[in-house]
Design a protein around this motif. Structure first.
Motif, short mmCIF file in Angstrom:
data_model
loop_
_atom_site.label_atom_id
_atom_site.label_comp_id
_atom_site.label_asym_id
_atom_site.label_seq_id
_atom_site.Cartn_x
_atom_site.Cartn_y
_atom_site.Cartn_z
N ARG A 150 0.87 -1.17 0.00
CA ARG A 150 0.00 0.00 0.00
C ARG A 150 0.91 1.23 0.00
O ARG A 150 1.88 1.28 0.76
CB ARG A 150 -0.92 0.02 1.22
N VAL A 151 0.59 2.18 -0.86
CA VAL A 151 1.49 3.32 -1.08
C VAL A 151 0.78 4.61 -0.65
O VAL A 151 -0.39 4.83 -0.98
CB VAL A 151 1.90 3.41 -2.57
N ARG A 152 1.54 5.44 0.08
CA ARG A 152 1.04 6.74 0.50
C ARG A 152 1.95 7.83 -0.05
O ARG A 152 3.15 7.60 -0.28
CB ARG A 152 0.97 6.84 2.03
N ILE A 153 1.40 9.03 -0.18
CA ILE A 153 2.16 10.16 -0.69
C ILE A 153 3.16 10.64 0.36
O ILE A 153 2.98 10.41 1.57
CB ILE A 153 1.19 11.30 -1.09
N ASP A 154 4.22 11.30 -0.09
CA ASP A 154 5.23 11.84 0.81
C ASP A 154 4.58 12.85 1.76
O ASP A 154 3.83 13.72 1.33
CB ASP A 154 6.32 12.52 -0.02
N PRO A 155 4.83 12.74 3.08
CA PRO A 155 4.21 13.69 4.03
C PRO A 155 4.53 15.15 3.72
O PRO A 155 3.67 16.02 3.88
CB PRO A 155 4.81 13.26 5.38
N ALA A 156 5.75 15.44 3.26
CA ALA A 156 6.09 16.83 2.93
C ALA A 156 5.25 17.33 1.76
O ALA A 156 4.77 18.47 1.75
CB ALA A 156 7.58 16.93 2.60
N LEU A 157 5.06 16.47 0.76
CA LEU A 157 4.25 16.85 -0.39
C LEU A 157 2.78 16.98 0.01
O LEU A 157 2.06 17.86 -0.50
CB LEU A 157 4.41 15.82 -1.50
N ARG A 158 2.34 16.14 0.90
CA ARG A 158 0.96 16.22 1.38
C ARG A 158 0.70 17.56 2.06
O ARG A 158 -0.33 18.21 1.82
CB ARG A 158 0.65 15.08 2.35
N GLN A 159 1.62 17.99 2.92
CA GLN A 159 1.45 19.27 3.60
C GLN A 159 1.48 20.44 2.62
O GLN A 159 0.79 21.45 2.81
CB GLN A 159 2.54 19.45 4.66
N HIS A 160 2.30 20.32 1.57
CA HIS A 160 2.37 21.38 0.56
C HIS A 160 1.08 21.46 -0.25
O HIS A 160 0.61 22.57 -0.59
CB HIS A 160 3.56 21.12 -0.36
N VAL A 161 0.50 20.33 -0.59
CA VAL A 161 -0.67 20.29 -1.46
C VAL A 161 -1.97 20.55 -0.68
O VAL A 161 -2.97 21.03 -1.25
CB VAL A 161 -0.74 18.92 -2.19
N LEU A 162 -1.95 20.28 0.61
CA LEU A 162 -3.18 20.34 1.41
C LEU A 162 -3.91 21.67 1.28
O LEU A 162 -5.13 21.69 1.05
CB LEU A 162 -2.84 20.03 2.88
N PRO A 163 -3.25 22.85 1.44
CA PRO A 163 -4.01 24.11 1.33
C PRO A 163 -4.69 24.29 -0.03
O PRO A 163 -5.79 24.81 -0.11
CB PRO A 163 -2.94 25.19 1.57
N PHE A 164 -4.01 23.85 -1.10
CA PHE A 164 -4.60 23.99 -2.43
C PHE A 164 -5.81 23.07 -2.61
O PHE A 164 -6.81 23.48 -3.22
CB PHE A 164 -3.54 23.68 -3.50
N ARG A 165 -5.72 21.87 -2.08
CA ARG A 165 -6.85 20.96 -2.19
C ARG A 165 -8.03 21.46 -1.36
O ARG A 165 -9.19 21.31 -1.77
CB ARG A 165 -6.43 19.56 -1.72
N LEU A 166 -7.74 22.07 -0.21
CA LEU A 166 -8.82 22.64 0.59
C LEU A 166 -9.47 23.81 -0.13
O LEU A 166 -10.70 23.95 -0.12
CB LEU A 166 -8.28 23.08 1.96
#
Length: 298
Positions: A150-166
């Protein structure tokens, strides 16, 4: 002396004898198929399979560009036709570490070709590479390992993308709510227009009547919509007054000079103004006349 058997009794006995024969054949068929099913089940159970409890281990695989990494959670399924379930569980624990290293070796080049923002594609690609599994020749017999991840996205990339997805989610919801509000306002306004029409016994509402009544119906339907419609009506009214004054002055000058070209030019200007203001031709006359003769002269 025995009474002769009737035709109905003879047919009934014949039918019962046929039914008994068919029942025996069907019973024999069911018994045979049931035995085959049990044997197949026992044959399938001849190969022991075990899945060890998941370990709290997260592997890292570099993604395309070597900047971000995928978080990988490995899972192993072990099977053997030469071991009991207990022995297989014991030998699987022995080979678990080697299997993890082999998984990394095979999955590494696959992950390096995957976009770091798409863990779903990376998971499918890696699992496709690992689907065949591999075997170990253990001292207790051959043992097969089929891994999956099972593969998850890099936590650093997740934090960077989170505001844009919100923000994207917010825009989508605002868009959906805007459409819903517009539909409701339209329905309410149309309903209030019909109420006013019926109460005033005004018959069918034409374009001019609707332009007059919509701002009032909008006030009953929605506050924001009402303010916009009133502003639009005021803009049109102000423009109509200005145009009426210009045309009145132009008419006087044209009559004095006696040139038809001036009247034609001003008529074209009137048409362009009506299109710009969203009015039908000569609808400005209704507004100007409704305001009284004093609005036609400066």
């Amino acid at each position: 002396m025995a009474r002769p058997r009737g035709l109905f009794a003879t047919l009934r006995d014949w039918w019962r004898s046929k039914a008994d024969e068919n029942g025996d054949r069907i019973g024999s068929s069911l018994t045979g198929s049931g035995t085959d099913a049990v044997a197949a089940s026992q044959s399938a159970q001849g190969e022991a399979a075990v899945e060890l409890p998941p370990e709290d281990v997260v592997l890292a695989l570099d993604a395309r560009g070597d900047v971000f990494s995928f978080e990988v959670l490995p899972h192993f399924r072990w099977s053997s036709g030469a071991m009991t379930l207990e022995v297989l569980r014991e030998r699987a624990a022995v080979h678990q570490e080697m299997a993890r290293a082999e998984l990394l070796r095979r999955a590494w080049p696959i992950a390096r070709g995957c976009d770091p923002s798409d863990p779903v594609a990376a998971e499918l690609a890696v699992n496709g590479e690992l689907a065949a599994g591999w075997c170990y020749e253990d001292e207790k017999g051959s043992i097969r390992c089929v891994p999956s991840v099972r593969v998850r996205i890099d936590p650093a990339l997740r934090q960077h993308v989170l505001p844009f997805r919100l923000s994207e989610a917010t825009l989508k919801e605002e868009h959906r709510l805007g459409h819903l509000k517009a539909e409701q306002v339209e329905s309410r306004t149309e309903h209030w227009l019909q109420v006013v029409r019926v109460l005033e016994q005004s018959g069918d509402l034409g374009p001019a009547e609707r332009r007059l009544m919509v701002p009032f119906a909008a006030e009953l339907a929605d506050g924001d919509f009402s303010r916009v419609m009133v502003a639009l009506e005021n803009t049109r009214r102000a423009g109509t007054k200005v145009l009426a004054q210009v045309l009145a002055e132009a008419a006087k000058n044209s009559e004095q000079v006696g040139l038809f070209e001036y009247a034609n030019a001003y008529d074209k200007a009137l048409g362009a103004f009506c299109r710009q203001m969203g009015l039908s031709p000569f609808s400005w006359v209704d507004g100007a006349v409704a305001g009284g003769p004093e609005e036609l002269v400066p």
